[in-house]
Design an enzyme around this catalytic site. Structure first.
Site, mmCIF file in Angstrom:
data_model
loop_
_atom_site.group_PDB
_atom_site.id
_atom_site.type_symbol
_atom_site.label_atom_id
_atom_site.label_comp_id
_atom_site.label_asym_id
_atom_site.label_seq_id
_atom_site.Cartn_x
_atom_site.Cartn_y
_atom_site.Cartn_z
ATOM 1 N N LYS A 99 0.796 -1.352 0.239
ATOM 2 C CA LYS A 99 0.066 -0.012 0.065
ATOM 3 C C LYS A 99 0.922 1.251 0.039
ATOM 4 C CE LYS A 99 -0.162 0.256 4.960
ATOM 5 N NZ LYS A 99 -1.235 0.253 6.133
ATOM 6 N N TYR A 115 14.559 30.357 7.338
ATOM 7 C CA TYR A 115 13.559 31.288 8.006
ATOM 8 C C TYR A 115 13.679 31.371 9.538
ATOM 9 C CZ TYR A 115 11.280 30.987 3.493
ATOM 10 O OH TYR A 115 10.882 30.965 2.231
#
EC number: 5.1.1.1
Length: 408
Positions: free
Chosen positions: A36, A269
């Site tokens: 999956k 940042y």
């Protein structure tokens, strides 16, 4: 020429070896390789084929679309189970493609039956029972009614109940009392189904952790997921090497910018990292859009997610950005743009592992590998066939594959 300065290199030979190791841990059961979520980020079809080559006789997908993608890609000769869908799912197509379907609610049996009638063939059904996870599955009060309806549909040739299954809540904590409680509840559910006259082909409860740590729960089929790709589902118990597993993915990039900066320069940042002395910074052109966890940003007091540059173990400096991270290479660093940076790999050459990144980000290794973004090309090597030369990993294949479609 690469159009993206990073790649996830997947060793399909490692996937095959891992399946063999898992089969050795569960010698009385068949192995379902769970593929999956794009095979946990490793590439749905290549990983599925490698797992089958390694001896898996079943493949497991969450979504019906993933199972259909496998069939359309020519993955045949192996049973495929899909277990998670909502009303309106393409169940007719699934039945036509010989995909086994889980039934986890009364409405699901009705929709599977409708899909089987539309397809003109019998649907293979696994009844999912909720033994204590309180997620998907039939609660005890629903089982008898669904079972009676399924038996009636069997008499019509519409469905064939071939399996009963459940999922453990605390398999990664092998001594937890809920494991025993769920095992007992599952045994009761199996007995109820068999008393109703159903001849079961498979009864399955064990996920990766139970496959490796709870032989009594193996039943007829085990469903390893993360361990197929060489990562330990119980890192607090033991690492992959203790179970005979080899991590299959290496996430690597190339340095973009390399430049000197003076002491006191704020990095990325928010300037949550400030260089303490004159140094050299490198920019690695992958970020949280590519699966690098923002929670693994580095601060002045805590190094960020680990990186290997030039054989050295360093950490992300400052905040992880959408497309890039910065690494403090140190004074006098000799790296140049284009040099290789390894974010994680098997760890056999001193590089960080997915578990190292999980620890840095406060998460699990499952999330680290599955979140590697779709714009990062998957490249495939075969360590079993290529071998390792002079202590270096096998060469990367020349073809790069972005995984697309249902499995992405």
């Amino acid at each position: 020429m690469n159009d993206f300065p990073a790649r996830a290199v997947v060793d399909l030979g490692a996937v095959r070896r891992n399946i063999r190791s898992l089969a050795a841990h569960a010698p009385t059961a068949q192995v379902m390789a769970v593929v999956k979520a794009d095979a946990y980020g490793h590439g749905l079809v290549p990983s599925a084929l490698a797992a089958v080559q390694g001896g898996a006789t079943w493949l497991g997908t969450a979504q019906v679309g993933e199972a259909l993608h496998l069939r359309r890609a020519g993955v045949t000769g192996v049973r495929v189970l899909a277990w998670l869908y909502a009303p309106g799912a393409p169940l007719r197509e699934a039945v036509e493609a010989d995909v086994d379907l889980s039934v986890a609610a009364p409405w699901a049996l009705d929709e599977v039956a409708a899909g089987a009638r539309a397809a003109g063939r019998t649907a293979r059904v696994h009844l999912k029972v909720d033994t204590g996870l309180s997620r998907n599955g039939l609660v005890p009060g629903q089982l008898s009614g669904v079972l009676a309806a399924a038996r009636a549909l069997e008499a019509e040739g519409v469905v064939d109940v071939v399996g009963v299954w459940s999922h453990l809540a605390f398999a990664d904590d092998p001594g937890h009392p809920t494991v025993r409680a769920q095992a007992a509840a599952f045994a009761q559910a199996v007995a109820a189904v068999e008393r109703a006259g159903v001849c079961l082909e498979v009864r399955h409860l064990a996920n990766a952790a139970a496959t490796l740590t709870a032989p009594a729960l193996h039943w007829d089929l085990v469903r390893p997921g993360i361990s197929v790709y060489g990562l330990s589902p119980v890192p607090q118990v033991a690492g992959p090497e203790s179970f005979g597993l080899v991590p299959a993915m290496t996430f690597e990039a190339e340095l973009a910018t390399v430049k000197p900066v003076p002491a006191g320069s704020g990095v990325s940042y928010g300037h949550q990292y400030v260089v303490p002395h004159d140094t050299v910074l490198g920019v690695v052109p992958v970020g949280y859009a590519d699966g690098v966890p923002r929670h693994a940003s580095g601060t002045q007091d805590r190094p960020g997610g680990p990186l290997q540059v030039g054989g050295r173990r360093l950490g992300v400096a400052g905040r992880v950005c959408m497309d890039q991270v910065v690494v403090d290479l140190g004074p006098g660093a000799r790296e140049v743009p284009g040099d290789r940076v390894v974010l994680f790999g098997p760890g056999t050459h001193g590089e960080p592992t997915a578990q190292d990144w999980a620890d840095a980000a406060g998460t699990i290794s499952y999330e680290i590998v599955t979140r590697v973004g779709g714009r990062v090309p998957r490249s495939y090597v075969d360590g079993e066939r290529d071998g390792e030369r002079d202590g270096e990993p096998p060469a990367t294949a020349t073809t790069h594959a972005h995984t697309t479609g249902a499995g992405a």
